[in-house]
Scaffold this motif. Structure first.
Motif, PDB file in Angstrom:
ATOM      1  N   ILE A  91      -6.627   8.902  -5.421  1.00  0.00           N
ATOM      2  CA  ILE A  91      -6.888   8.610  -4.462  1.00  0.00           C
ATOM      3  C   ILE A  91      -8.037   7.584  -4.451  1.00  0.00           C
ATOM      4  O   ILE A  91      -8.036   6.609  -3.775  1.00  0.00           O
ATOM      5  CB  ILE A  91      -7.894   9.958  -3.830  1.00  0.00           C
ATOM      6  N   GLN A  92      -8.837   7.645  -5.611  1.00  0.00           N
ATOM      7  CA  GLN A  92      -9.790   6.330  -6.021  1.00  0.00           C
ATOM      8  C   GLN A  92      -9.133   5.224  -6.028  1.00  0.00           C
ATOM      9  O   GLN A  92      -9.303   4.018  -5.592  1.00  0.00           O
ATOM     10  CB  GLN A  92     -10.613   6.635  -7.221  1.00  0.00           C
ATOM     11  N   GLN A  93      -7.838   5.134  -6.787  1.00  0.00           N
ATOM     12  CA  GLN A  93      -6.990   3.899  -6.887  1.00  0.00           C
ATOM     13  C   GLN A  93      -6.723   3.316  -5.620  1.00  0.00           C
ATOM     14  O   GLN A  93      -6.501   2.290  -5.334  1.00  0.00           O
ATOM     15  CB  GLN A  93      -5.951   4.341  -7.845  1.00  0.00           C
ATOM     16  N   LEU A  94      -6.099   4.419  -4.807  1.00  0.00           N
ATOM     17  CA  LEU A  94      -5.605   3.789  -3.244  1.00  0.00           C
ATOM     18  C   LEU A  94      -6.667   3.072  -2.595  1.00  0.00           C
ATOM     19  O   LEU A  94      -6.468   2.029  -1.696  1.00  0.00           O
ATOM     20  CB  LEU A  94      -4.938   5.080  -2.939  1.00  0.00           C
ATOM     21  N   GLN A  95      -7.776   3.837  -2.384  1.00  0.00           N
ATOM     22  CA  GLN A  95      -9.131   3.231  -1.903  1.00  0.00           C
ATOM     23  C   GLN A  95      -9.528   2.048  -2.218  1.00  0.00           C
ATOM     24  O   GLN A  95      -9.564   0.958  -1.437  1.00  0.00           O
ATOM     25  CB  GLN A  95     -10.254   4.231  -1.759  1.00  0.00           C
TER      26      GLN A  95
ATOM     27  N   TYR B 162       0.935  -1.192   0.087  1.00  0.00           N
ATOM     28  CA  TYR B 162       0.070  -0.028   0.045  1.00  0.00           C
ATOM     29  C   TYR B 162       0.926   1.190  -0.060  1.00  0.00           C
ATOM     30  O   TYR B 162       0.640   2.404  -0.708  1.00  0.00           O
ATOM     31  CB  TYR B 162      -1.009   0.049   1.080  1.00  0.00           C
ATOM     32  N   LEU B 163       1.706   1.283   0.635  1.00  0.00           N
ATOM     33  CA  LEU B 163       2.887   2.439   0.862  1.00  0.00           C
ATOM     34  C   LEU B 163       3.572   2.863  -0.325  1.00  0.00           C
ATOM     35  O   LEU B 163       3.537   3.901  -0.883  1.00  0.00           O
ATOM     36  CB  LEU B 163       3.710   2.377   2.014  1.00  0.00           C
ATOM     37  N   LEU B 164       3.881   1.572  -0.944  1.00  0.00           N
ATOM     38  CA  LEU B 164       4.772   1.696  -2.320  1.00  0.00           C
ATOM     39  C   LEU B 164       3.910   2.300  -3.310  1.00  0.00           C
ATOM     40  O   LEU B 164       4.338   2.983  -4.017  1.00  0.00           O
ATOM     41  CB  LEU B 164       5.343   0.347  -2.725  1.00  0.00           C
ATOM     42  N   SER B 165       2.457   1.711  -3.507  1.00  0.00           N
ATOM     43  CA  SER B 165       1.657   1.991  -4.534  1.00  0.00           C
ATOM     44  C   SER B 165       1.544   3.614  -4.063  1.00  0.00           C
ATOM     45  O   SER B 165       1.314   4.350  -5.156  1.00  0.00           O
ATOM     46  CB  SER B 165       0.362   1.165  -4.352  1.00  0.00           C
ATOM     47  N   ALA B 166       0.818   3.953  -3.060  1.00  0.00           N
ATOM     48  CA  ALA B 166       0.644   5.315  -2.631  1.00  0.00           C
ATOM     49  C   ALA B 166       1.806   6.331  -3.127  1.00  0.00           C
ATOM     50  O   ALA B 166       1.735   7.220  -3.690  1.00  0.00           O
ATOM     51  CB  ALA B 166       0.503   5.493  -1.259  1.00  0.00           C
ATOM     52  N   GLN B 167       3.145   5.893  -2.575  1.00  0.00           N
ATOM     53  CA  GLN B 167       4.289   6.848  -3.178  1.00  0.00           C
ATOM     54  C   GLN B 167       4.394   6.735  -4.744  1.00  0.00           C
ATOM     55  O   GLN B 167       4.599   7.696  -5.475  1.00  0.00           O
ATOM     56  CB  GLN B 167       5.506   5.925  -2.511  1.00  0.00           C
ATOM     57  N   TYR B 168       4.121   5.562  -5.540  1.00  0.00           N
ATOM     58  CA  TYR B 168       4.282   5.459  -6.780  1.00  0.00           C
ATOM     59  C   TYR B 168       3.101   6.141  -7.651  1.00  0.00           C
ATOM     60  O   TYR B 168       3.612   7.286  -8.450  1.00  0.00           O
ATOM     61  CB  TYR B 168       3.949   3.945  -7.363  1.00  0.00           C
ATOM     62  N   ILE B 169       1.935   6.391  -6.931  1.00  0.00           N
ATOM     63  CA  ILE B 169       0.816   7.138  -7.423  1.00  0.00           C
ATOM     64  C   ILE B 169       1.069   8.490  -7.245  1.00  0.00           C
ATOM     65  O   ILE B 169       0.889   9.621  -8.138  1.00  0.00           O
ATOM     66  CB  ILE B 169      -0.551   6.804  -6.936  1.00  0.00           C
TER      67      ILE B 169
ATOM     68  N   ILE C 133      -7.678  -5.698   2.162  1.00  0.00           N
ATOM     69  CA  ILE C 133      -8.293  -5.918   3.372  1.00  0.00           C
ATOM     70  C   ILE C 133      -8.954  -7.231   2.787  1.00  0.00           C
ATOM     71  O   ILE C 133      -9.029  -8.298   3.837  1.00  0.00           O
ATOM     72  CB  ILE C 133      -9.218  -4.959   3.793  1.00  0.00           C
ATOM     73  N   ILE C 134      -9.943  -7.444   1.660  1.00  0.00           N
ATOM     74  CA  ILE C 134     -10.506  -8.771   1.669  1.00  0.00           C
ATOM     75  C   ILE C 134      -9.521  -9.881   1.530  1.00  0.00           C
ATOM     76  O   ILE C 134      -9.948 -10.714   1.751  1.00  0.00           O
ATOM     77  CB  ILE C 134     -11.286  -8.316   0.260  1.00  0.00           C
TER      78      ILE C 134
END
Length: 456
Positions: free
Chosen positions: A146-150, A27-34, A157-158
């Motif tokens: 933001i939508q991608q991260l959500q 999640y953190l790496l994806s957020a950083q990439y986005i 989670i699932i």
């Protein structure tokens, strides 16, 4: 809680921790990439804005139309501003934000500067031109990111809970398979009772810990079977040894009571009763003494015993008997350090143990000479006592240390089968071992292995 459930829960917990760490990193790496991708997009928009408003007179018409077309493809909520060297807004009349001078100076100093403003991301570039030096600032809200991260967060989670459920179920299945051999052992053990100790647990072919458990349990069963056999043999031998004098006593009394007897006959009967009663006392005293040898050796009840000197004392004891008996002592490979000939123990008990062996050697060889060899090698003291007597049958060599056991060829000699049992217990108390080798009609050798006091 059963081991199967406990293993599954522990495995699930460990896996959950590992998954949590990996999912958080994803999640953190994806957020950083986005975020980085969005800042690159803002930087591109800033360059396009600068080219549209500052390079219009220097570009060809075709090139300018391409740039202008790119400029029309705006980011949602995008806002752009251009400032000259005097920090005045140019080319764009309506400004969404009134940027402070400090921000403009920072952009001039770093040339490309990223920042956040409220819920928007912003980027400023320093753009030198023939018309002057300008600062271009573009801000926008990264709605798609933001939508991608959500969306990614909900997927993680699932996946986390689904993975935990699968891991738990797989753990239950794997633990059941892994513990199946133990279940088989439990089922086999439940069938073993005191009357079928000859049964053994089936061993596997994997040579793993479970196979080792089965091997050790089979070894325990073998020891228990031997202990039960020894107990039954002890009860049988004790019954025989005690029954003989008791039968004699009862028979003498019954015969004497049948008729009146003379004084001499009563005296003879009482003498017989006394002799048989003394036999009973000897047997019971010997058994009682056997139970008292189980004490632990301590500094208070032990001392250093030099074996060669003790052997000479025993030899002297038998030389003064009537008739005198010869104990021939030989010493071999003795060390220069006399302390290596010493053991730590209870002197009276060690003397009793050795005397029992020597006494048997004289008794069963019809008082012929007995050889005693004391040797030292590999930090071990070995004492060998040999006679040229009647010998011991091979099937009896493992039984002679049982209380009250006597070999078939020993019944013609006096004794009750207690001495060797006592000797073995005393030697075990002193961390020594004893073995026996014998040939019928040729003689017997007892080997005793002591540990010197320095190695005790």
């Amino acid at each position: 809680m059963k081991i199967r459930h406990r293993l599954s829960l522990q495995f699930t917990l460990i896996s959950g921790i590992i998954l949590t760490v990996f999912f958080v990193l994803i999640y953190l790496l994806s957020a950083q990439y986005i975020q980085n991708s969005f800042y690159k997009l803002l930087q591109m928009r800033a360059l396009v804005t600068a080219q549209v408003y500052l390079e219009k007179d220097e570009l060809t018409k075709k090139k300018f139309l391409e740039i202008e077309k790119s400029y029309r493809e705006r980011i949602p909520d995008e806002s752009g501003n251009i400032y000259d060297q005097y920090n005045q807004g140019v080319f764009i009349e309506k400004t969404k934000h009134n940027w402070p001078v400090s921000l403009l100076e920072t952009i001039r100093h770093k040339e490309v500067y990223r920042f956040s403003f409220r819920e928007e991301s912003g980027l400023g570039i320093y753009y030198p031109d023939n018309q002057g030096d300008f600062v271009v600032i573009v801000t926008a809200r990264n709605t798609a990111g933001i939508q991608q991260l959500q969306y990614l967060l909900w997927i993680l989670i699932i996946m986390f809970f689904v993975a935990l459920l699968i891991i738990f179920l797989m753990g239950q299945w794997y633990a059941s398979r892994a513990l199946e051999p133990i279940k088989n052992i439990n089922r086999q053990v439940q069938k073993i009772r005191s009357n079928n100790l000859h049964m053994r647990v089936q061993q596997g072919l994997n040579k793993d810990e479970i196979d080792e458990l089965a091997t050790n349990f089979n070894g325990l069963l073998q020891h228990l079977e031997q202990a039960f056999d020894m107990q039954r043999s002890f009860v049988s031998n004790a019954s025989h040894e005690l029954r003989t004098p008791l039968t004699t006593i009862i028979g003498e009394i019954e015969v004497t009571l049948q008729n009146s007897r003379s004084r001499e006959e009563y005296v003879q009967t009482l003498g017989t009763l006394l002799g048989e009663s003394e036999k009973l006392k000897i047997i019971t005293d010997g058994l009682l003494q056997l139970t008292r040898i189980d004490a632990n050796l301590t500094e208070a009840n032990s001392e250093l015993i030099r074996l060669d000197e003790l052997l000479w004392e025993i030899s002297e004891y038998w030389r003064h008997k009537t008739p005198p008996l010869q104990l021939r002592i030989q010493l071999s490979g003795l060390p220069e350090d006399a302390s290596l000939l010493c053991i730590r123990g209870n002197r009276s008990l060690v003397t009793l143990a050795l005397q029992n062996i020597v006494r048997n050697a004289f008794k069963f060889s019809y008082n012929r000479d007995v050889s005693c060899l004391l040797s030292y090698s590999d930090n071990s003291l070995t004492l060998s006592v040999s006679d040229k007597g009647i010998g011991i049958a091979a099937e009896d060599t493992e039984k002679i240390f049982m209380p009250l056991y006597r070999a078939d060829n020993a019944h013609t000699f006096d004794g009750y089968g207690i001495g060797l049992s006592m000797t073995q217990k005393i030697l075990l108390l002193h961390k020594a071992t004893i073995t026996v080798s014998s040939i019928i009609g040729q003689g017997t050798t007892f080997n005793i292995f002591f540990t010197p006091a320095g190695k005790f």
